[in-house]
Design a protein around this motif. Structure first.
Motif, mmCIF file in Angstrom:
data_model
loop_
_atom_site.group_PDB
_atom_site.id
_atom_site.type_symbol
_atom_site.label_atom_id
_atom_site.label_comp_id
_atom_site.label_asym_id
_atom_site.label_seq_id
_atom_site.Cartn_x
_atom_site.Cartn_y
_atom_site.Cartn_z
ATOM 1 N N MET A 1 0.848 -1.188 0.000
ATOM 2 C CA MET A 1 0.000 0.000 0.000
ATOM 3 C C MET A 1 0.888 1.244 0.000
ATOM 4 O O MET A 1 1.788 1.370 0.814
ATOM 5 C CB MET A 1 -0.870 0.004 1.267
ATOM 6 C CG MET A 1 -1.836 1.164 1.327
ATOM 7 S SD MET A 1 -2.735 1.190 2.899
ATOM 8 C CE MET A 1 -3.752 -0.251 2.689
ATOM 9 N N THR A 2 0.624 2.149 -0.941
ATOM 10 C CA THR A 2 1.388 3.395 -0.958
ATOM 11 C C THR A 2 0.730 4.390 -0.017
ATOM 12 O O THR A 2 -0.480 4.593 -0.051
ATOM 13 C CB THR A 2 1.427 3.979 -2.383
ATOM 14 O OG1 THR A 2 0.088 4.130 -2.842
ATOM 15 C CG2 THR A 2 2.195 3.062 -3.320
ATOM 16 N N THR B 1 -9.369 0.737 5.310
ATOM 17 C CA THR B 1 -8.233 0.660 4.400
ATOM 18 C C THR B 1 -7.775 2.059 3.990
ATOM 19 O O THR B 1 -6.573 2.333 3.886
ATOM 20 C CB THR B 1 -8.601 -0.187 3.171
ATOM 21 O OG1 THR B 1 -8.898 -1.526 3.606
ATOM 22 C CG2 THR B 1 -7.467 -0.231 2.159
ATOM 23 N N ARG C 1 -5.164 -8.673 6.306
ATOM 24 C CA ARG C 1 -4.225 -8.521 5.177
ATOM 25 C C ARG C 1 -3.293 -7.332 5.397
ATOM 26 O O ARG C 1 -2.148 -7.331 4.938
ATOM 27 C CB ARG C 1 -4.986 -8.395 3.858
ATOM 28 C CG ARG C 1 -5.671 -7.051 3.617
ATOM 29 C CD ARG C 1 -6.520 -7.089 2.325
ATOM 30 N NE ARG C 1 -7.094 -5.793 1.992
ATOM 31 C CZ ARG C 1 -8.258 -5.346 2.448
ATOM 32 N NH1 ARG C 1 -8.963 -6.093 3.301
ATOM 33 N NH2 ARG C 1 -8.720 -4.167 2.058
ATOM 34 N N HIS C 2 -3.763 -6.318 6.112
ATOM 35 C CA HIS C 2 -2.909 -5.153 6.393
ATOM 36 C C HIS C 2 -1.878 -5.467 7.478
ATOM 37 O O HIS C 2 -0.815 -4.845 7.518
ATOM 38 C CB HIS C 2 -3.771 -3.959 6.795
ATOM 39 C CG HIS C 2 -4.739 -3.525 5.736
ATOM 40 N ND1 HIS C 2 -4.343 -3.187 4.459
ATOM 41 C CD2 HIS C 2 -6.096 -3.388 5.763
ATOM 42 C CE1 HIS C 2 -5.409 -2.858 3.737
ATOM 43 N NE2 HIS C 2 -6.476 -2.965 4.506
ATOM 44 N N GLN D 1 -0.486 -8.383 7.586
ATOM 45 C CA GLN D 1 0.491 -9.188 6.846
ATOM 46 C C GLN D 1 1.441 -8.319 6.033
ATOM 47 O O GLN D 1 2.619 -8.644 5.882
ATOM 48 C CB GLN D 1 -0.249 -10.195 5.941
ATOM 49 C CG GLN D 1 -0.915 -11.322 6.728
ATOM 50 C CD GLN D 1 -2.112 -11.939 6.009
ATOM 51 O OE1 GLN D 1 -2.326 -11.701 4.819
ATOM 52 N NE2 GLN D 1 -2.895 -12.714 6.736
ATOM 53 N N THR D 2 0.962 -7.183 5.535
ATOM 54 C CA THR D 2 1.842 -6.289 4.774
ATOM 55 C C THR D 2 2.680 -5.403 5.684
ATOM 56 O O THR D 2 3.633 -4.775 5.233
ATOM 57 C CB THR D 2 1.020 -5.365 3.843
ATOM 58 O OG1 THR D 2 0.219 -4.487 4.651
ATOM 59 C CG2 THR D 2 0.134 -6.166 2.907
ATOM 60 N N GLY D 3 2.291 -5.319 6.967
ATOM 61 C CA GLY D 3 2.999 -4.444 7.901
ATOM 62 C C GLY D 3 2.447 -3.031 7.943
ATOM 63 O O GLY D 3 2.908 -2.195 8.735
ATOM 64 N N ALA D 4 1.456 -2.727 7.085
ATOM 65 C CA ALA D 4 0.860 -1.384 7.100
ATOM 66 C C ALA D 4 0.127 -1.138 8.409
ATOM 67 O O ALA D 4 0.109 -0.017 8.926
ATOM 68 C CB ALA D 4 -0.090 -1.216 5.918
#
Length: 336
Positions: A1-2, A57, A89-90, A92-95
């Motif tokens: 995610m940017t 999100t 899911r966020h 998992q991305t670290g966001a």
């Protein structure tokens, strides 16, 4: 995610923490939170689970790192685990650094393992008494054994449990050390909360049940050595360690201590209202821009405009024998 430019309020506080009420419904009717015969919101006014996912999100894309899911009782919302799966899911991305929830514990037997599997590490359980009869009295519809089993299930699933107890004079003041000792035995963290001037409890009832945490702390200090801890979990609690047991106890004091200077939180209701401060009525409607366009540009514009109005603090005050700054909405509306 940017990540877009982060959300910074007028007092240079970055907004990193979003509390999201996913429902106004609850299977309890706690006396300080809602009336026994509540009129709940029509379904069309509530954000769908898909809209909640899109909304959260968007906030995560704007720098929110901690998400706390609240209600009502969040786990009574139909299909709620699909929302938790979406938020995972966020993680998992670290966001997203932390996904957690506040619950009355009634549904934890059913959901604890699923929550742990999705990356939830801890839960806050609202529990004001260890007495079965008093519990039934204050929750109206709740039963303590069900909640105790839920807490056990959370522990068994590896979730860290924090007990949130509202301090109520004439109700649980006689249980102070029972609650502290039980949390020490069970290795639960514990936070005491001052009752807040919200909802429709009468002014006399709130003033009569108001137990300042400064008094509660003095009682603790008569038995234990209290060491102030510098940590701040991003919430409003201030913590001490009880040296004799090693346990951590928190105090949330909206009425006797201004914790606003480091506030990095905003609250989203289940209808899409964004409250920049729990103790102010000012809010922004995010549901309209969300539903107006499949693109998030307008939504993010409204979010930024709302954060630019975040006040420095609130003004709850019981000291003048009347509740100044009282909120007309129920606690269940904003998720505590």
């Amino acid at each position: 995610m940017t990540h877009a430019a982060p959300l910074i309020d007028p007092f240079a506080r970055p907004i990193k923490y979003l509390r999201v009420s996913v429902t106004d419904r609850c299977d309890f009717r706690c006396t300080y939170c809602m009336t026994e015969h509540m009129t709940f919101l029509p379904k069309k006014e509530l954000l769908t689970l898909e809209e909640l996912d899109r909304m959260c999100t968007s906030f995560i894309g704007l720098g929110v790192e901690k998400l706390r899911i609240t209600g009502g009782e969040p786990l009574v919302r139909k299909g709620i685990m699909t929302f938790f799966e979406g938020m995972a899911r966020h993680l998992q991305t670290g966001a997203l650094r932390e996904l957690t929830l506040t619950t009355n514990g009634s549904q934890l037997v059913r959901f604890s393992q699923d929550l742990a599997d999705l990356g939830v590490k801890r839960v806050n359980v609202s529990l004001d008494t260890l007495d079965d009869q008093k519990f039934a009295e204050i929750t109206r519809w709740g039963r303590l054994p069900q909640v105790r089993k839920g807490i056990d299930a959370a522990k068994a699933a590896g979730l860290r449990v924090k007990i949130n107890a509202v301090a109520l004079k004439g109700f649980n003041d006689s249980e102070l050390f029972d609650i502290v000792d039980w949390c020490a035995r069970e290795d639960h963290d514990l936070t005491f909360i001052e009752v807040m001037p919200m909802g429709d409890m009468s002014e006399e009832a709130r003033l009569g049940s108001y137990w300042p945490l400064a008094d509660l702390r003095k009682q603790l200090a008569a038995r234990f050595t209290l060491t102030d801890l510098p940590e701040n979990t991003g919430g409003p609690a201030r913590y001490v360690r009880l040296e004799e047991t090693g346990q951590k106890v928190g105090f949330i004091t909206p009425l006797t201590h201004n914790f606003c200077e480091s506030c990095n939180r905003v609250r989203l209701t289940c209808t899409g209202e964004l409250f920049m401060c729990l103790g102010q009525e000012d809010n922004a409607d995010l549901r309209a821009p969300l539903r107006a366009s499949p693109d998030n540009a307008l939504l993010e514009q409204v979010i930024r405009a709302a954060i630019s109005r975040k006040p420095k603090g609130h003004d709850f005050d019981y000291s003048r024998q009347k509740v100044d700054g009282q909120m007309s909405r129920h606690m269940s509306h904003t998720g505590g």
